[in-house]
Design a protein around this motif. Sequence first.
Motif, PDB file in Angstrom:
ATOM      1  N   GLY A   1       0.822  -1.217   0.000  1.00 17.23           N
ATOM      2  CA  GLY A   1       0.000   0.000   0.000  1.00 17.23           C
ATOM      3  C   GLY A   1       0.851   1.258   0.000  1.00 17.23           C
ATOM      4  O   GLY A   1       0.561   2.228  -0.717  1.00 17.23           O
ATOM      5  N   THR A   2       1.937   1.242   0.801  1.00 17.19           N
ATOM      6  CA  THR A   2       2.812   2.406   0.864  1.00 17.19           C
ATOM      7  C   THR A   2       3.491   2.630  -0.486  1.00 17.19           C
ATOM      8  O   THR A   2       3.616   3.765  -0.956  1.00 17.19           O
ATOM      9  N   GLY A   3       3.907   1.538  -1.119  1.00 20.87           N
ATOM     10  CA  GLY A   3       4.523   1.642  -2.442  1.00 20.87           C
ATOM     11  C   GLY A   3       3.571   2.249  -3.462  1.00 20.87           C
ATOM     12  O   GLY A   3       3.964   3.083  -4.280  1.00 20.87           O
ATOM     13  N   LEU A   4       2.308   1.830  -3.395  1.00 21.43           N
ATOM     14  CA  LEU A   4       1.314   2.368  -4.326  1.00 21.43           C
ATOM     15  C   LEU A   4       1.108   3.859  -4.083  1.00 21.43           C
ATOM     16  O   LEU A   4       0.947   4.648  -5.018  1.00 21.43           O
TER      17      LEU A   4
ATOM     18  N   GLN B   1      10.600  14.504 -10.875  1.00 24.08           N
ATOM     19  CA  GLN B   1      10.678  13.659  -9.677  1.00 24.08           C
ATOM     20  C   GLN B   1       9.668  12.513  -9.700  1.00 24.08           C
ATOM     21  O   GLN B   1       9.742  11.606  -8.888  1.00 24.08           O
ATOM     22  N   ASP B   2       8.726  12.556 -10.643  1.00 25.72           N
ATOM     23  CA  ASP B   2       7.727  11.497 -10.726  1.00 25.72           C
ATOM     24  C   ASP B   2       8.359  10.126 -10.935  1.00 25.72           C
ATOM     25  O   ASP B   2       7.934   9.141 -10.339  1.00 25.72           O
ATOM     26  N   TRP B   3       9.360  10.081 -11.808  1.00 30.82           N
ATOM     27  CA  TRP B   3       9.948   8.774 -12.097  1.00 30.82           C
ATOM     28  C   TRP B   3      10.787   8.270 -10.933  1.00 30.82           C
ATOM     29  O   TRP B   3      10.896   7.068 -10.691  1.00 30.82           O
ATOM     30  N   ILE B   4      11.374   9.201 -10.154  1.00 29.56           N
ATOM     31  CA  ILE B   4      12.143   8.784  -8.970  1.00 29.56           C
ATOM     32  C   ILE B   4      11.203   8.183  -7.931  1.00 29.56           C
ATOM     33  O   ILE B   4      11.457   7.105  -7.383  1.00 29.56           O
ATOM     34  N   LEU B   5      10.080   8.891  -7.683  1.00 27.60           N
ATOM     35  CA  LEU B   5       9.086   8.359  -6.743  1.00 27.60           C
ATOM     36  C   LEU B   5       8.495   7.050  -7.271  1.00 27.60           C
ATOM     37  O   LEU B   5       8.192   6.137  -6.502  1.00 27.60           O
ATOM     38  N   GLY B   6       8.350   6.974  -8.593  1.00 24.96           N
ATOM     39  CA  GLY B   6       7.835   5.752  -9.212  1.00 24.96           C
ATOM     40  C   GLY B   6       8.758   4.578  -8.946  1.00 24.96           C
ATOM     41  O   GLY B   6       8.322   3.501  -8.538  1.00 24.96           O
TER      42      GLY B   6
ATOM     43  N   LEU C   1      11.041   4.351  -6.579  1.00 32.79           N
ATOM     44  CA  LEU C   1      11.084   4.108  -5.132  1.00 32.79           C
ATOM     45  C   LEU C   1       9.839   3.333  -4.681  1.00 32.79           C
ATOM     46  O   LEU C   1       9.936   2.303  -3.994  1.00 32.79           O
ATOM     47  N   GLY C   2       8.674   3.820  -5.097  1.00 34.85           N
ATOM     48  CA  GLY C   2       7.415   3.151  -4.741  1.00 34.85           C
ATOM     49  C   GLY C   2       7.364   1.757  -5.339  1.00 34.85           C
ATOM     50  O   GLY C   2       6.920   0.804  -4.701  1.00 34.85           O
ATOM     51  N   GLY C   3       7.828   1.640  -6.587  1.00 34.85           N
ATOM     52  CA  GLY C   3       7.870   0.335  -7.246  1.00 34.85           C
ATOM     53  C   GLY C   3       8.755  -0.619  -6.450  1.00 34.85           C
ATOM     54  O   GLY C   3       8.414  -1.790  -6.254  1.00 34.85           O
ATOM     55  N   GLY C   4       9.898  -0.115  -5.957  1.00 35.73           N
ATOM     56  CA  GLY C   4      10.801  -0.940  -5.150  1.00 35.73           C
ATOM     57  C   GLY C   4      10.106  -1.450  -3.890  1.00 35.73           C
ATOM     58  O   GLY C   4      10.277  -2.610  -3.507  1.00 35.73           O
ATOM     59  N   LEU C   5       9.310  -0.575  -3.266  1.00 39.17           N
ATOM     60  CA  LEU C   5       8.559  -0.991  -2.066  1.00 39.17           C
ATOM     61  C   LEU C   5       7.554  -2.090  -2.427  1.00 39.17           C
ATOM     62  O   LEU C   5       7.395  -3.074  -1.692  1.00 39.17           O
ATOM     63  N   ILE C   6       6.881  -1.912  -3.577  1.00 40.30           N
ATOM     64  CA  ILE C   6       5.909  -2.916  -4.025  1.00 40.30           C
ATOM     65  C   ILE C   6       6.617  -4.252  -4.269  1.00 40.30           C
ATOM     66  O   ILE C   6       6.140  -5.313  -3.860  1.00 40.30           O
ATOM     67  N   GLY C   7       7.794  -4.177  -4.911  1.00 41.14           N
ATOM     68  CA  GLY C   7       8.561  -5.394  -5.173  1.00 41.14           C
ATOM     69  C   GLY C   7       9.012  -6.066  -3.883  1.00 41.14           C
ATOM     70  O   GLY C   7       8.981  -7.296  -3.764  1.00 41.14           O
ATOM     71  N   CYS C   8       9.428  -5.257  -2.897  1.00 40.16           N
ATOM     72  CA  CYS C   8       9.859  -5.823  -1.610  1.00 40.16           C
ATOM     73  C   CYS C   8       8.675  -6.458  -0.895  1.00 40.16           C
ATOM     74  O   CYS C   8       8.820  -7.506  -0.245  1.00 40.16           O
ATOM     75  N   ALA C   9       7.506  -5.841  -1.017  1.00 35.44           N
ATOM     76  CA  ALA C   9       6.298  -6.414  -0.414  1.00 35.44           C
ATOM     77  C   ALA C   9       6.023  -7.791  -1.021  1.00 35.44           C
ATOM     78  O   ALA C   9       5.771  -8.756  -0.297  1.00 35.44           O
ATOM     79  N   GLY C  10       6.103  -7.864  -2.346  1.00 37.23           N
ATOM     80  CA  GLY C  10       5.858  -9.133  -3.030  1.00 37.23           C
ATOM     81  C   GLY C  10       6.910 -10.168  -2.674  1.00 37.23           C
ATOM     82  O   GLY C  10       6.610 -11.353  -2.512  1.00 37.23           O
TER      83      GLY C  10
ATOM     84  N   ALA D   1       5.797   2.726 -15.955  1.00 37.42           N
ATOM     85  CA  ALA D   1       6.887   1.848 -16.397  1.00 37.42           C
ATOM     86  C   ALA D   1       8.001   1.811 -15.347  1.00 37.42           C
ATOM     87  O   ALA D   1       8.594   0.762 -15.095  1.00 37.42           O
ATOM     88  N   PHE D   2       8.281   2.955 -14.718  1.00 35.99           N
ATOM     89  CA  PHE D   2       9.304   3.004 -13.664  1.00 35.99           C
ATOM     90  C   PHE D   2       8.846   2.211 -12.440  1.00 35.99           C
ATOM     91  O   PHE D   2       9.642   1.531 -11.793  1.00 35.99           O
ATOM     92  N   VAL D   3       7.555   2.314 -12.122  1.00 43.62           N
ATOM     93  CA  VAL D   3       7.017   1.571 -10.979  1.00 43.62           C
ATOM     94  C   VAL D   3       7.153   0.066 -11.237  1.00 43.62           C
ATOM     95  O   VAL D   3       7.631  -0.684 -10.390  1.00 43.62           O
ATOM     96  N   MET D   4       6.739  -0.347 -12.438  1.00 43.37           N
ATOM     97  CA  MET D   4       6.832  -1.766 -12.800  1.00 43.37           C
ATOM     98  C   MET D   4       8.280  -2.249 -12.732  1.00 43.37           C
ATOM     99  O   MET D   4       8.567  -3.310 -12.175  1.00 43.37           O
ATOM    100  N   GLY D   5       9.176  -1.460 -13.316  1.00 46.31           N
ATOM    101  CA  GLY D   5      10.595  -1.822 -13.308  1.00 46.31           C
ATOM    102  C   GLY D   5      11.123  -1.926 -11.887  1.00 46.31           C
ATOM    103  O   GLY D   5      11.800  -2.894 -11.523  1.00 46.31           O
ATOM    104  N   GLY D   6      10.793  -0.945 -11.060  1.00 45.73           N
ATOM    105  CA  GLY D   6      11.249  -0.931  -9.669  1.00 45.73           C
ATOM    106  C   GLY D   6      10.712  -2.113  -8.889  1.00 45.73           C
ATOM    107  O   GLY D   6      11.360  -2.616  -7.967  1.00 45.73           O
ATOM    108  N   ALA D   7       9.513  -2.583  -9.242  1.00 44.61           N
ATOM    109  CA  ALA D   7       8.903  -3.689  -8.512  1.00 44.61           C
ATOM    110  C   ALA D   7       9.404  -5.040  -9.014  1.00 44.61           C
ATOM    111  O   ALA D   7       9.567  -5.980  -8.236  1.00 44.61           O
TER     112      ALA D   7
END
Lengths: 143, 141
Positions: A14-17, B3-8, B10-19, A43-49
């Motif tokens: 949730g925090t990531g979203l 900064q949107d892509w940086i937050l993206g 970072l947030g994506g990394g959190l989502i990946g860590c959650a998974g 795309a950055f979110v997907m890549g980061g995840a």
Amino acid sequence: MRLVFAAISGALFGTGLLVSGMVDTAKVRGWLDFFGAWDPTLAFVMGGAILPMALAWMMTRSRRPALGGSFPAAPEQKLGRNLILGSVMFGMGWGLSGLCPGPALAASTFNGLGGLVFIAAMALGMWAAPHLRARLSTPTPAE
Amino acid sequence: MPQDWILGLLGGGLIGCAGALYLLVNGRIMGASGIVGGLIDGSAGAQARERLAFLAGLIGLPALIVLVTGAPDTHLTGNFAVLIGAGLLVGLGTRLANGCTSGHGVCGISRLSLRGIVATCIYIGAGAVSVVLFRHLLGVI
């Protein structure tokens, strides 16, 4: 213990979203708006995840889940009509609202009445899905 | 905004860590539609409590954070017909396809699942068609 770690995972998700801006429907629709004001953030979110997740899948090879049990079986290779039809329906709804299940729930406390209406409709669709699945599979046993 | 892509990321990394945590510790795939859908259609069985705990974290922590930071503008449409139609499509579609952006997208692509990759291409394509249709042609959203 399972419950604690499930809650931590959910909280991180949730925090990531929230941090990534994926609760903002304008950003999500912006990503899908290839012929308008395109927004590449998703795309950055997907890549980061996908990066930490890919590492986690690699780590599943040589161990078992920390709290016991076993890891999910290898993914099915068969595509099938349900996967295609379902993904088309999901994509249409996603583009229409800018919401998918995760962000809809993560933002449910600050998305107003509209966000709750979406969740109620989504829940109804999820409840109906097994019935549609049964109906789709009866007339044509082929596949 | 730059900064949107940086937050993206970072947030994506959190989502990946959650998974990754949910997979390595609980041994489960973090797919939002599967977690919720299984609770609704009863297929969650003995996993129900674990899934409810996941949802409590998913809804609870963002709610707490927003209490401190203030709620972001989510630009959600006020058109209830759109929300109901979209909700039904998302609910039916994700359960029929057995996954959404988190299950097929994040968890599927990262293990190079053919189904995850194909589903993600299809729902992004359908989403793009949906935006062209409802925004650029019909002007509904």
